[in-house]
Write an enzyme that holds these catalytic residues in place. Structure first.
Site, short mmCIF file in Angstrom:
data_model
loop_
_atom_site.label_atom_id
_atom_site.label_comp_id
_atom_site.label_asym_id
_atom_site.label_seq_id
_atom_site.Cartn_x
_atom_site.Cartn_y
_atom_site.Cartn_z
N GLY A 47 -86.07 -51.22 17.48
CA GLY A 47 -86.57 -51.39 18.84
C GLY A 47 -85.36 -51.78 19.65
N GLU A 48 -85.56 -52.56 20.68
CA GLU A 48 -84.41 -53.06 21.43
C GLU A 48 -84.16 -54.51 21.02
OE1 GLU A 48 -82.07 -51.70 23.25
OE2 GLU A 48 -83.01 -49.79 22.73
N SER A 49 -82.99 -54.78 20.44
CA SER A 49 -82.76 -56.11 19.87
C SER A 49 -82.81 -57.21 20.94
CB SER A 49 -81.43 -56.16 19.12
OG SER A 49 -80.35 -55.88 19.97
N CYS A 79 -82.13 -51.28 11.85
CA CYS A 79 -81.52 -51.03 13.16
C CYS A 79 -81.49 -52.32 14.00
CB CYS A 79 -82.23 -49.88 13.88
SG CYS A 79 -81.30 -49.28 15.29
N ARG A 106 -72.89 -53.47 17.66
CA ARG A 106 -74.04 -52.81 18.30
C ARG A 106 -73.66 -51.44 18.85
NH1 ARG A 106 -76.74 -56.19 22.75
NH2 ARG A 106 -78.18 -54.47 22.49
N ILE A 134 -80.27 -43.93 15.44
CA ILE A 134 -80.55 -43.86 16.87
C ILE A 134 -79.86 -45.02 17.59
CG2 ILE A 134 -82.39 -43.94 18.62
CD1 ILE A 134 -84.20 -42.59 16.52
N ARG A 135 -78.86 -44.69 18.39
CA ARG A 135 -78.05 -45.73 19.05
C ARG A 135 -77.80 -46.86 18.05
NH1 ARG A 135 -78.06 -46.89 24.52
NH2 ARG A 135 -78.76 -48.95 24.02
N HIS A 170 -83.25 -45.55 10.41
CA HIS A 170 -84.69 -45.75 10.55
C HIS A 170 -85.49 -45.16 9.39
CE1 HIS A 170 -84.60 -47.45 14.58
NE2 HIS A 170 -83.58 -46.65 14.79
N GLU A 172 -88.40 -45.59 8.63
CA GLU A 172 -89.80 -45.39 8.99
C GLU A 172 -90.05 -44.07 9.72
OE1 GLU A 172 -87.63 -47.09 10.57
OE2 GLU A 172 -88.04 -47.24 12.73
#
Lengths: 196, 294
Positions: A47-49, A79, A106, A134-135, A170, A172
């Site tokens: 997600g967004e940390s 991630c 990051r 992803i990023r 990821h 998942e």
């Protein structure tokens, strides 16, 4: 029955639930700290940390998750989850849970246009594993008790330190559940040990 | 062999945004406020939709220096808008390294018939939709994420609610159809048959669907989550309010805990005036942004 909690504050938690269930274990979405008592292992999803950290603080999850890990119960960070577990973050004083002896960078592979899929070998877990980055962050360095499980292009992308497991990609987002299954095994083992 | 720009990588990026709030910002200072408040991404713009509405004229892609300023200010993903059908604006945004492009009806369309063929791009796209026909056409063109159109810049939630309900209801309807009925449904809705079959099987869209267009309060954001949105875009609502910091934080929390009504009540206390808002019936023909593309 082994119950795996997936931290459900923000991000791809439903996909982790699906992946855990595919391995035969039970999965629950954890939204309140009281639920930590009901689970044997915890997944901190992608997600967004920055967002997740704000919500972790807001709902007072930080110390309870640290305690959960200290009891020997396994935690798997993917991630953004990896960033939350790290004891050192490149270019930042803002360490989050800080329970795992790794230094992370990051958005290390670049922006979204640089996000990619690649086949990986994960030591003792899988060969030819299709990893989705992803990023993504990567691990710049690990402590002496941390075992490197996988590298990509010379950078560490998966590692394990006792009850803590972390990866930059990821697991998942694909139907390859081998890394999730490895975590479920870690949880089953810890349950046996903790019951002694 | 690594591959960039795959469906999995592009759709996966949107999956990571789920349960979050994406905020419109026009400069670095607003972007930092949004990031600090817990936004999962920001949308870099020259003007928020309410100001685009007020200014009139042709609305285009933002000055790249604004987008760049925002990209340099935050570590969360940065989205930016290109005009519908404006392949070059989209390529410019891609070349700048923007993380997601919104092919958006908020800007004046460059092409009144065709959308951009988005699957040719490495960067992912989000598009607006009001029904299953628009949703599936955008997905087939290569959109990796959807959002309701709502009616941007009005601070009025009614259209976003209507679009979200419409899509959810059409998905439920689709589930009950037999295969031969799906063909006629595809024809009636201008929707690709194979994609409808996939949605009928899975019971959901193959990409995430956020709510957008008229969200002005924490309760509005929570309502959209209640109705099945995967997350929310807040355009004019935050920086047109009296206290943007507080407002932004309250919207993030209300989105996470959308069914904790006591909490939403607490969050909504003393927020100051929300943006003024507009009644739909006061909008005439070309003021309805949602009608700009199908």
């Amino acid at each position: 029955m082994t119950t795996i909690g997936v931290l459900g504050l923000q991000g791809a938690f439903r996909e982790h639930v699906r992946s855990v269930e595919a391995t035969g274990a039970e999965a629950v979405v954890v939204k309140k700290k009281e639920q930590l008592k009901e689970i044997d292992g915890l997944i901190i999803p992608g997600g967004e940390s920055t967002t997740m950290r704000r919500l972790i603080d807001k709902y007072d999850f930080l110390e309870p998750i640290r305690q959960f890990g200290k009891q020997g119960k396994p935690i798997f960070g993917t991630c953004a989850g990896l960033i939350l577990l790290a004891s050192e973050i490149d270019g930042s004083y803002d360490v989050h849970l800080g329970v795992m002896d790794i230094k992370v960078r990051r958005n290390a592979f670049g922006r979204q246009r640089d996000s990619f899929e690649a086949p990986l070998d994960i030591e003792g877990v899988a060969e030819g594993y299709n990893a989705v980055f992803i990023r993504a962050p990567y691990i710049e360095g690990v402590g002496e008790n941390t075992k490197v499980l996988s590298t990509y292009d010379g950078h560490i992308v998966a590692a394990q330190q006792d009850q803590y497991l972390a990866c930059s990609f990821h697991p998942e987002l694909t139907d390859d559940h081998r890394l999730t299954a490895h975590f479920v095994e870690m949880v089953k083992e810890s349950k046996k040990t903790l019951a002694l | 062999m690594s591959q960039t720009g795959t469906d999995r990588v592009k759709r996966g990026m949107a999956e990571m945004q789920k349960g979050g709030v994406i905020m419109d910002v026009v400069n670095a200072e607003q972007a930092k406020i949004a990031e600090e408040a817990g936004a999962v991404a920001v949308m870099a713009l020259e003007r928020v939709p309410a100001d685009i509405r007020a200014a009139g004229g042709v609305a285009r892609m933002a000055d790249p220096s604004i987008t760049e300023e925002v990209m340099n200010a935050v570590s969360i993903p940065v989205m930016a808008k290109a005009r519908i059908g404006h392949i070059t604006e989209a390529r410019v945004l891609e070349a700048m390294g923007v993380d997601y492009i919104d092919e958006s009806e908020v800007l004046t369309p460059a092409d009144d018939i065709y959308h951009i063929k988005k699957d040719d791009f490495t960067v992912p796209f989000v598009c607006g939709c009001r029904n299953i026909g628009e949703a599936t056409r955008r997905i087939r063109e290569g959109a990796s994420m959807l959002r309701t159109k709502g009616e941007p810049g009005t601070g009025n939630i009614v259209e976003a609610v209507s679009h979200m309900r419409q899509i959810q209801s059409q998905i439920r309807h689709l589930r009950g159809l037999s295969e031969d009925e799906v063909m006629v449904y595809a024809k009636d809705n201008g929707a690709p048959f194979d994609l409808l079959m996939e949605i009928r099987e899975e019971g959901r869209l193959p990409v995430v669907n956020f709510a957008a267009g008229g969200i002005a309060t924490p309760a509005d954001a929570a309502l959209m989550m209640e109705l099945g949105a995967d997350g929310v875009f807040v355009g004019s609502g935050i920086f047109k309010s009296k206290n943007p910091e507080k407002f932004a934080r309250a919207i993030v929390e209300a989105t996470t805990h959308y069914n904790d009504y006591k909490l939403i009540g607490e969050l909504s206390k003393g927020l100051g005036t929300a943006m003024k808002g507009m009644e739909m019936s006061t909008l005439t023909g070309d003021q309805r942004m949602q009608d700009r593309s199908q």
